[in-house]
Design a protein around this motif. Sequence first.
Motif, short mmCIF file in Angstrom:
data_model
loop_
_atom_site.label_atom_id
_atom_site.label_comp_id
_atom_site.label_asym_id
_atom_site.label_seq_id
_atom_site.Cartn_x
_atom_site.Cartn_y
_atom_site.Cartn_z
N PHE A 14 46.40 36.05 35.06
CA PHE A 14 44.87 36.94 34.99
C PHE A 14 43.93 36.81 35.46
CE2 PHE A 14 47.75 35.76 30.27
CZ PHE A 14 47.41 37.38 30.19
N PRO A 15 43.12 37.55 36.02
CA PRO A 15 42.09 37.94 37.01
C PRO A 15 41.45 36.29 36.04
CG PRO A 15 43.04 39.66 36.97
CD PRO A 15 43.45 39.41 35.69
N GLY A 16 40.87 35.52 37.68
CA GLY A 16 39.56 35.05 36.35
C GLY A 16 38.74 35.50 36.03
N ASN A 17 37.87 34.47 34.97
CA ASN A 17 36.73 35.01 34.68
C ASN A 17 36.70 36.21 33.80
OD1 ASN A 17 34.69 32.86 34.42
ND2 ASN A 17 34.76 33.51 36.68
N THR A 18 38.11 36.73 33.42
CA THR A 18 38.58 37.84 32.09
C THR A 18 38.31 36.72 31.31
OG1 THR A 18 40.40 38.02 33.07
CG2 THR A 18 38.85 38.89 34.32
N VAL A 46 26.62 36.90 32.81
CA VAL A 46 27.78 37.01 33.23
C VAL A 46 29.03 37.02 33.51
CG1 VAL A 46 26.48 39.67 32.55
CG2 VAL A 46 27.26 39.30 34.91
N LEU A 47 30.06 36.76 33.29
CA LEU A 47 31.03 36.36 34.41
C LEU A 47 31.85 37.23 35.22
CD1 LEU A 47 30.91 34.48 31.27
CD2 LEU A 47 33.13 33.93 30.99
N VAL A 48 31.33 36.39 36.71
CA VAL A 48 32.08 36.56 37.68
C VAL A 48 32.24 35.79 38.40
CG1 VAL A 48 29.86 37.75 38.36
CG2 VAL A 48 31.63 38.63 39.50
N ASP A 49 33.01 35.59 39.05
CA ASP A 49 34.14 34.98 40.35
C ASP A 49 32.60 34.59 41.64
OD1 ASP A 49 35.70 34.34 39.37
OD2 ASP A 49 37.64 34.57 40.65
N GLU A 50 32.31 35.60 41.72
CA GLU A 50 31.08 35.90 42.84
C GLU A 50 29.85 36.50 42.88
OE1 GLU A 50 32.43 34.34 45.83
OE2 GLU A 50 34.92 34.12 45.20
N ARG A 51 29.28 36.50 43.67
CA ARG A 51 27.63 36.86 43.61
C ARG A 51 27.99 37.96 43.76
NH1 ARG A 51 22.72 32.90 45.12
NH2 ARG A 51 23.84 30.12 44.42
N VAL A 52 29.07 38.41 44.52
CA VAL A 52 28.30 39.80 45.12
C VAL A 52 29.58 40.47 44.73
CG1 VAL A 52 28.81 41.90 47.29
CG2 VAL A 52 27.86 38.95 47.28
N VAL A 53 29.50 41.72 43.31
CA VAL A 53 30.55 42.75 43.34
C VAL A 53 30.36 43.99 44.47
CG1 VAL A 53 30.01 41.46 41.16
CG2 VAL A 53 29.27 42.84 41.37
N THR A 54 32.01 44.72 43.74
CA THR A 54 31.70 46.28 44.62
C THR A 54 32.15 47.03 43.67
OG1 THR A 54 32.23 45.10 46.97
CG2 THR A 54 32.68 47.46 45.93
N ALA A 55 31.38 47.94 43.99
CA ALA A 55 30.91 49.15 42.78
C ALA A 55 32.39 50.10 43.57
CB ALA A 55 30.94 50.27 41.65
N GLY A 73 30.62 49.47 35.34
CA GLY A 73 31.34 50.11 35.77
C GLY A 73 31.85 49.43 37.08
N THR A 74 32.15 48.33 37.76
CA THR A 74 32.47 47.69 39.15
C THR A 74 33.44 47.97 38.85
OG1 THR A 74 31.72 45.17 38.68
CG2 THR A 74 30.31 46.81 39.91
N ARG A 75 34.35 47.99 38.10
CA ARG A 75 35.87 46.76 37.65
C ARG A 75 36.54 47.99 36.92
NH1 ARG A 75 36.29 40.90 36.86
NH2 ARG A 75 35.57 40.38 39.16
N PRO A 83 32.66 39.76 31.44
CA PRO A 83 32.78 40.02 30.52
C PRO A 83 30.84 39.15 30.15
CG PRO A 83 34.24 38.01 30.72
CD PRO A 83 34.04 39.77 32.24
N THR A 84 30.38 39.63 28.81
CA THR A 84 28.88 38.89 29.24
C THR A 84 29.43 37.67 28.18
OG1 THR A 84 28.20 39.93 27.00
CG2 THR A 84 28.50 41.27 29.14
N LEU A 85 28.53 36.45 28.40
CA LEU A 85 28.98 35.59 28.10
C LEU A 85 29.15 35.48 26.45
CD1 LEU A 85 28.97 32.55 27.85
CD2 LEU A 85 26.72 32.19 27.86
N MET A 86 27.88 36.69 25.47
CA MET A 86 27.73 36.62 24.46
C MET A 86 28.71 36.87 24.12
SD MET A 86 24.82 36.10 22.39
CE MET A 86 26.13 37.42 21.42
N GLU A 87 29.73 37.62 24.53
CA GLU A 87 31.50 38.19 24.54
C GLU A 87 31.95 36.82 24.40
OE1 GLU A 87 32.63 42.14 26.03
OE2 GLU A 87 31.44 41.77 27.36
#
Length: 240
Positions: A14-18, A46-55, A73-75, A83-87
Amino acid sequence: MTLSIALRGDTARFPGNTLPALRSALRAGADLVKIDVHLTSDGYPVLVDERVVTAPGSPPRQIGELTLAEVAGTRDDVERRVPTLMEVLAEFCGRDASPLLVDAAAPEAALAADTVLREHGFGDQALFTGPLETLQALRGRRPDARLMLAWDQPGPPPEEVVRTLRPAFLGTHYTLLDRETVGEIHRFGYRIAAWTVNEFPEMARLIGMGVDALATERIDDLVSLTTGRAQGAAAAPGPT
């Protein structure tokens, strides 16, 4: 016993950090699950691989410039959403789940993650890593925080750094380790975590050296070694 660390979850499937990647790593039996935490502009870890994301239809932007709603809304794919850390805590912690290895590039993200973890009773279930300034900020706030100091140079780190941070682990790339180096670091009283170990023979070699933890993108293979399942399968008689 060598601990198994799933980098960003089970990224072989699966994609990482999901959430699916984290669920799969837990089912595989990972001892720790490493997550990358960044802070949105409105203060949510929030959990994401990189600091930069693209919507979709927009230029790349820093996570820190986006609100939580904008990050969501980026994915388009719900299984790949950020996901958020809370989730993560709501779904995984407190149910015989693996502790988290929280990798925070910025001190603000680390401190926010630490606050969320402690507020929900999971402060002792996390190990933190990141740049030196991130670890210094955590140690300055919380004397009992568990830290992993990334160290990519031969031999142990400077005494002053270790005395200040008191890390639970030294983390290093596996190619920098041999039996003599592992022994030297152990003599200084440190535990060693090696990354990123994806080849089965390398996993077995490092476990034989006495490395204390291995981080991998192939968690099934590593857990089969750390639990003895691989040896058991090799010893089992074949069909007759």
